[in-house]
Motif scaffolding. Structure first.
Motif, mmCIF file in Angstrom:
data_model
loop_
_atom_site.group_PDB
_atom_site.id
_atom_site.type_symbol
_atom_site.label_atom_id
_atom_site.label_comp_id
_atom_site.label_asym_id
_atom_site.label_seq_id
_atom_site.Cartn_x
_atom_site.Cartn_y
_atom_site.Cartn_z
ATOM 1 N N ALA A 93 0.831 -1.207 0.000
ATOM 2 C CA ALA A 93 0.000 0.000 0.000
ATOM 3 C C ALA A 93 0.865 1.256 0.000
ATOM 4 O O ALA A 93 0.546 2.247 -0.674
ATOM 5 C CB ALA A 93 -0.925 -0.003 1.221
ATOM 6 N N LEU A 94 1.969 1.225 0.739
ATOM 7 C CA LEU A 94 2.860 2.392 0.809
ATOM 8 C C LEU A 94 3.498 2.668 -0.547
ATOM 9 O O LEU A 94 3.561 3.829 -0.999
ATOM 10 C CB LEU A 94 3.940 2.157 1.873
ATOM 11 N N THR A 97 0.901 4.154 -2.777
ATOM 12 C CA THR A 97 0.602 5.543 -2.399
ATOM 13 C C THR A 97 1.691 6.499 -2.893
ATOM 14 O O THR A 97 1.407 7.560 -3.461
ATOM 15 C CB THR A 97 0.486 5.640 -0.865
ATOM 16 N N LEU A 98 2.948 6.117 -2.677
ATOM 17 C CA LEU A 98 4.053 6.981 -3.111
ATOM 18 C C LEU A 98 4.081 7.109 -4.630
ATOM 19 O O LEU A 98 4.376 8.178 -5.177
ATOM 20 C CB LEU A 98 5.387 6.429 -2.583
ATOM 21 N N ILE A 100 1.480 6.974 -6.593
ATOM 22 C CA ILE A 100 0.386 7.870 -6.993
ATOM 23 C C ILE A 100 0.751 9.336 -6.702
ATOM 24 O O ILE A 100 0.608 10.214 -7.562
ATOM 25 C CB ILE A 100 -0.913 7.505 -6.237
#
Lengths: 105, 240
Positions: A93-94, A97-98, A100
Motif C-alpha cells: 500500500a505504501l 501511495t508513493l 500515486i
C-alpha cells in the motif's frame, strides 16, 4: 479558549460516553440474535472501512489516479492473502501511495 | 501424520502463550505502519483546516479517533456551530458502541475503574487486534489492553504532532491515508475464512459505499451493520 478547543473537549466527552455505554449498558439490552451477529462485526467493519477509504481516495480524482488507487487496494489484498503478512500488505500500500502521489500527480 | 509433523504440533500445543505485554507490543508493531501515516495525515489536514496545534493535539488524546476529529474540525472550519461540529464527530465514531458491545465479555468482570477508563482505548485497530487473538481475561486482559491502547495512543499522538510540525515541509501526499486502508485490507484478507464472513464483508462494502454517498458520516456504521444483517439473513435462509 478557542472554539476548536471547546469542540475537542466536548467531542472527547461524547466519544468516552459512547465507548462506556457500549461496554456497560448496550450488551445487557441486546437481543440474543443481535449478540450472535457480533462475531461477524470484524469482517463487516473492515470491509466498510476499506470501501469508504478507497472511495474517499478515488473520489474527485482523474481516471488514471482512481484506477491506481483501486489497483493499489487490490494488490494489497492479493499480497496479504498470498503472504499472510500484514507487513508486506502495508508495504504494498505504501509503494502504491508513493507512486500515486510522487510519480503520477 | 508423520512423526515430524506430530512433534511440531505437540511443540506448538505446549508452547506457552506470549505474555500480555509482549502480545500487546507485537500487535502494536503490526498496527504501527498503518496508524502512523494516518496520524501524520490528520495533523497536516487539521492544521490546514485552520485548527490550532493545541486543539489538534488535545483532540488526538481525548477523542482518540482520527476520522471523528477531522470531521469535527472540518465542520467548524466550514462554518458549522460548535454543537453541530461535535455531533458530526460523535456520529462518525458511533461504531465504537458496537465494538464495546462485542468486547463486553472481556470487560464484564473487571474492576469498576477499568470498566470506566479503559473503554477510551476502543478504536478500530484495538478492537480488531483483540478479537483476532485467543480471549484474554482478568489481569491478563487488563495488562494486554493497557499496553496496546496506551502505546498506540502515544504513537498516534506523536504521529499527529509530527504532521502538525512537519506538515509545511512535507511534499504533498494527498493519498497517504491509503496506507491505513492498506492495513485494513490486509486484516480483512486474513479474516475471510468462511462464506458467512465473505457475505458480511461484501454486504458491508456495498452498504458502506451507498451510505457514504448519501450521508458520508454514517458510511462505516451503516456498512458494518448492513453487512452483519445481510450475512445473518443469508445464513438463516441457507439453513432452510
Amino acid at each position: 479558549m478557542s472554539h476548536a478547543l471547546v469542540v475537542m473537549v466536548a467531542l472527547g466527552a461524547g466519544c468516552w460516553l459512547l465507548r462506556v455505554l457500549g461496554v456497560v449498558v448496550l450488551p445487557a439490552r441486546l437481543p440474543d440474535r443481535v449478540r450472535e451477529g457480533l462475531d461477524l462485526l470484524g469482517p463487516a467493519v473492515l470491509a466498510a472501512l476499506v470501501a469508504v477509504g478507497t472511495g474517499s481516495a478515488a473520489s474527485g480524482a482523474d481516471a488514471l489516479t482512481a484506477g491506481l488507487v483501486l489497483a493499489t487496494v487490490l494488490a494489497t489484498g492479493l499480497v496479504a492473502r498470498l503472504t499472510r503478512s500484514l507487513g508486506w500488505a502495508i508495504g504494498t500500500a505504501l509503494v502504491g501511495t508513493l507512486l500515486i502521489d510522487l510519480a503520477v500527480l | 501424520m508423520t512423526a515430524g509433523t506430530q512433534e511440531t504440533q505437540e511443540t506448538q500445543e505446549t508452547r506457552p502463550q506470549p505474555q500480555p505485554r509482549q502480545a500487546a507490543l507485537r500487535d502494536l508493531a503490526t498496527m504501527a505502519p498503518g496508524v502512523v501515516p494516518f496520524g501524520i495525515t490528520l495533523g497536516v489536514a487539521a492544521v490546514s483546516a485552520g485548527a490550532g496545534p493545541l486543539a489538534v493535539l488535545l483532540g488526538a488524546v481525548v477523542v482518540y479517533g482520527g476520522s471523528a476529529q477531522l470531521v469535527a474540525l472540518s465542520s467548524l472550519h466550514a462554518g458549522a456551530g460548535m454543537l453541530a461540529a461535535t455531533v458530526a464527530g460523535v456520529v462518525v465514531l458511533a461504531r465504537v458502541m458496537l465494538y464495546g458491545a462485542a468486547l463486553e465479555g472481556a470487560f464484564r468482570d473487571q474492576p469498576r475503574w477499568f470498566r470506566l477508563l479503559a473503554p477510551h482505548f476502543i478504536i478500530d485497530q484495538t478492537y480488531l487486534a483483540v478479537t483476532a487473538r485467543d480471549p484474554l481475561a482478568g489481569r491478563d486482559f487488563r495488562r494486554y489492553w493497557g499496553w496496546l491502547g496506551g502505546s498506540l495512543l502515544v504513537m498516534w499522538t506523536s504521529a499527529v504532532a509530527f504532521g502538525v510540525l512537519a506538515g509545511p515541509w512535507l511534499p504533498p501526499l494527498p493519498h497517504l491515508a491509503l496506507v491505513g486502508t492498506g492495513l485494513f485490507v490486509g486484516m480483512l484478507a486474513m479474516r475471510l475464512r468462511d462464506p458467512r464472513s465473505v457475505v458480511a464483508a461484501v454486504g458491508a462494502a456495498g452498504c458502506a459505499l451507498v451510505a457514504h454517498h448519501v450521508v458520508p458520516q454514517l458510511g462505516i456504521l451503516v456498512g458494518a451493520v448492513g453487512g452483519v444483517v445481510l450475512a445473518m439473513t443469508w445464513e438463516r435462509r441457507s439453513r432452510r
